[in-house]
Enzyme design. Sequence first.
Site, PDB file in Angstrom:
ATOM      1  N   ARG A 149      18.244  26.528 -47.977  1.00  0.00           N
ATOM      2  CA  ARG A 149      17.236  27.565 -47.665  1.00  0.00           C
ATOM      3  C   ARG A 149      15.809  27.173 -48.068  1.00  0.00           C
ATOM      4  NH1 ARG A 149      21.437  30.703 -49.656  1.00  0.00           N
ATOM      5  NH2 ARG A 149      22.643  31.716 -48.022  1.00  0.00           N
ATOM      6  N   LYS A 160       3.820  23.360 -38.421  1.00  0.00           N
ATOM      7  CA  LYS A 160       4.801  23.319 -37.329  1.00  0.00           C
ATOM      8  C   LYS A 160       5.778  22.186 -37.599  1.00  0.00           C
ATOM      9  CE  LYS A 160       2.589  25.019 -33.102  1.00  0.00           C
ATOM     10  NZ  LYS A 160       2.089  24.595 -31.780  1.00  0.00           N
ATOM     11  N   GLU A 162      -5.806  12.932 -29.934  1.00  0.00           N
ATOM     12  CA  GLU A 162      -5.811  14.257 -30.606  1.00  0.00           C
ATOM     13  C   GLU A 162      -7.193  14.518 -31.228  1.00  0.00           C
ATOM     14  OE1 GLU A 162      -3.321  16.395 -30.405  1.00  0.00           O
ATOM     15  OE2 GLU A 162      -1.363  15.441 -30.692  1.00  0.00           O
ATOM     16  N   LYS A 208      -8.702  21.630 -37.191  1.00  0.00           N
ATOM     17  CA  LYS A 208      -7.316  22.102 -37.027  1.00  0.00           C
ATOM     18  C   LYS A 208      -6.998  23.182 -38.073  1.00  0.00           C
ATOM     19  CE  LYS A 208      -2.603  21.449 -36.243  1.00  0.00           C
ATOM     20  NZ  LYS A 208      -1.467  20.638 -35.905  1.00  0.00           N
ATOM     21  N   GLU A 242       0.424  31.168 -33.830  1.00  0.00           N
ATOM     22  CA  GLU A 242       0.064  30.855 -32.449  1.00  0.00           C
ATOM     23  C   GLU A 242       0.200  32.044 -31.493  1.00  0.00           C
ATOM     24  OE1 GLU A 242       0.964  26.731 -31.138  1.00  0.00           O
ATOM     25  OE2 GLU A 242       1.689  27.720 -29.329  1.00  0.00           O
ATOM     26  N   ARG A 256      -4.725  29.709 -31.690  1.00  0.00           N
ATOM     27  CA  ARG A 256      -4.080  28.409 -31.948  1.00  0.00           C
ATOM     28  C   ARG A 256      -3.642  27.714 -30.662  1.00  0.00           C
ATOM     29  NH1 ARG A 256       0.204  26.692 -36.776  1.00  0.00           N
ATOM     30  NH2 ARG A 256       0.333  24.519 -36.127  1.00  0.00           N
ATOM     31  N   ASN A 278      -3.291  23.401 -28.102  1.00  0.00           N
ATOM     32  CA  ASN A 278      -2.291  22.874 -27.166  1.00  0.00           C
ATOM     33  C   ASN A 278      -2.928  22.281 -25.915  1.00  0.00           C
ATOM     34  OD1 ASN A 278      -0.368  23.759 -28.923  1.00  0.00           O
ATOM     35  ND2 ASN A 278       0.129  25.621 -27.793  1.00  0.00           N
ATOM     36  N   HIS A 334      -1.235  19.718 -23.867  1.00  0.00           N
ATOM     37  CA  HIS A 334       0.162  19.637 -24.323  1.00  0.00           C
ATOM     38  C   HIS A 334       1.176  20.251 -23.361  1.00  0.00           C
ATOM     39  CE1 HIS A 334      -1.652  18.254 -28.001  1.00  0.00           C
ATOM     40  NE2 HIS A 334      -0.473  18.088 -28.575  1.00  0.00           N
ATOM     41  N   HIS A 372       3.562  17.493 -22.831  1.00  0.00           N
ATOM     42  CA  HIS A 372       4.940  17.562 -23.339  1.00  0.00           C
ATOM     43  C   HIS A 372       5.965  17.397 -22.221  1.00  0.00           C
ATOM     44  CE1 HIS A 372       4.281  19.644 -27.522  1.00  0.00           C
ATOM     45  NE2 HIS A 372       4.198  18.326 -27.582  1.00  0.00           N
ATOM     46  N   HIS A 400       3.084   9.932 -28.030  1.00  0.00           N
ATOM     47  CA  HIS A 400       2.669  11.338 -27.941  1.00  0.00           C
ATOM     48  C   HIS A 400       1.201  11.460 -27.502  1.00  0.00           C
ATOM     49  CE1 HIS A 400       2.431  15.615 -28.858  1.00  0.00           C
ATOM     50  NE2 HIS A 400       1.363  15.373 -29.594  1.00  0.00           N
TER      51      HIS A 400
END
Length: 299
Positions: free
Chosen positions: A116, A138, A180, A218, A228, A232, A236, A239, A243, A258
């Site tokens: 946990r 994230k 980025e 950021k 998000e 936020r 992206n 992205h 992605h 990436h």
Amino acid sequence: MEIQSDKYSIYIGNDVLQEFNAILEDYQEQYSKVFIFCDENSSQFCLPYLIEQVPMLIGAELIEIESGEHNKTLSICNDVWKTLSESNADRNALVVNLGGGVVCDMGGMIASLYKRGLRFFHIPTTLLSQVDASVGGKLAVDLDGHKNQIGLFRNPDLVLIVPEFLKTLPERHWMSGMAEVYKHALICDPAYWSFLENVDVKDEDALLSLLNQSISIKNNIVLQDWEEKGLRKTLNFGHTIGHAIESQALLKGSDLLHGEAIAIGMVVETILSEMTNGLKTDVSSVIQKNSKCFFTNSN
Ligand SMILES: NC(=O)c1ccc[n+]([C@@H]2O[C@H](COP(=O)([O-])OP(=O)(O)OC[C@H]3O[C@@H](n4cnc5c(N)ncnc54)[C@H](O)[C@@H]3O)[C@@H](O)[C@H]2O)c1
Ligand SMILES: [Zn+2]
């Protein structure tokens, strides 16, 4: 340099490792055991320097995975969870993620879900992970080639940005990280965009300034919208398309980084903005021209 995030700090500079050693010394009773999570490249290029600068890590247990996006999977997480269990890691164990975005994303998720939640620190070792992946909480792995399908939001306890680690980074990965960096400038800071036009990233002071500016952008966005819901989403940029392309490359086993996928995404999304949202042609051309520099090495 210190940037304050949500209940944790991001320290930037080559001298932060000595301070890290002092922190570990002060809090050693709180940690039952320290695990360093890395891949073969961060193990070869960064671990010796880390241990030399942080003697408190000498007894830490190393967990090494094979590098690459295709290893950012639940199955590898499962192997690591078993290793933690066999090593009797309890809830007071500390995980130090030493590597690029794959190691940080996956190591953070492994630590967050084991018993946990263990505490974890990020020590990112690629430009992309220093300016982006290590900040914002994230954490995720891919599922059947689809990007970041299984994951969660959880912040690290500490992020250490050490520019020294970038000295061994291959040129192609510098360019991937710069995609980025340009995204950060494009989404909210024209002055930063101008700074980037003439910057020599191999110059120590310029690199420090770049790291500071990108991480601040950021971090400021994430602080306002951690989950998000709105703002936020600007991070992206590139992205949604990127992605999708990266997922296709993963499924086909193609060699695409990436940052390269995101640069392609930025070009496509810029054209879409021009077609549907009235983005001016001259602005669109500049964004496209700059973005194209970041995927010229890809196949
Ligand atoms: N969590 C987030 O907010 C976030 C943001 C951006 C990207 N990401 C994720 O980050 C990943 C990409 O990160 P990346 O570009 O760092 O990829 P990566 O982790 O695969 O690292 C790139 C390569 O560099 C090697 N490497 C690492 N440090 C090195 C060093 N100092 N010297 C030489 N080689 C070194 C690695 O072994 C790897 O081969 C993607 O999975 C992406 O989805 C996450
Ligand atoms: Zn990204």
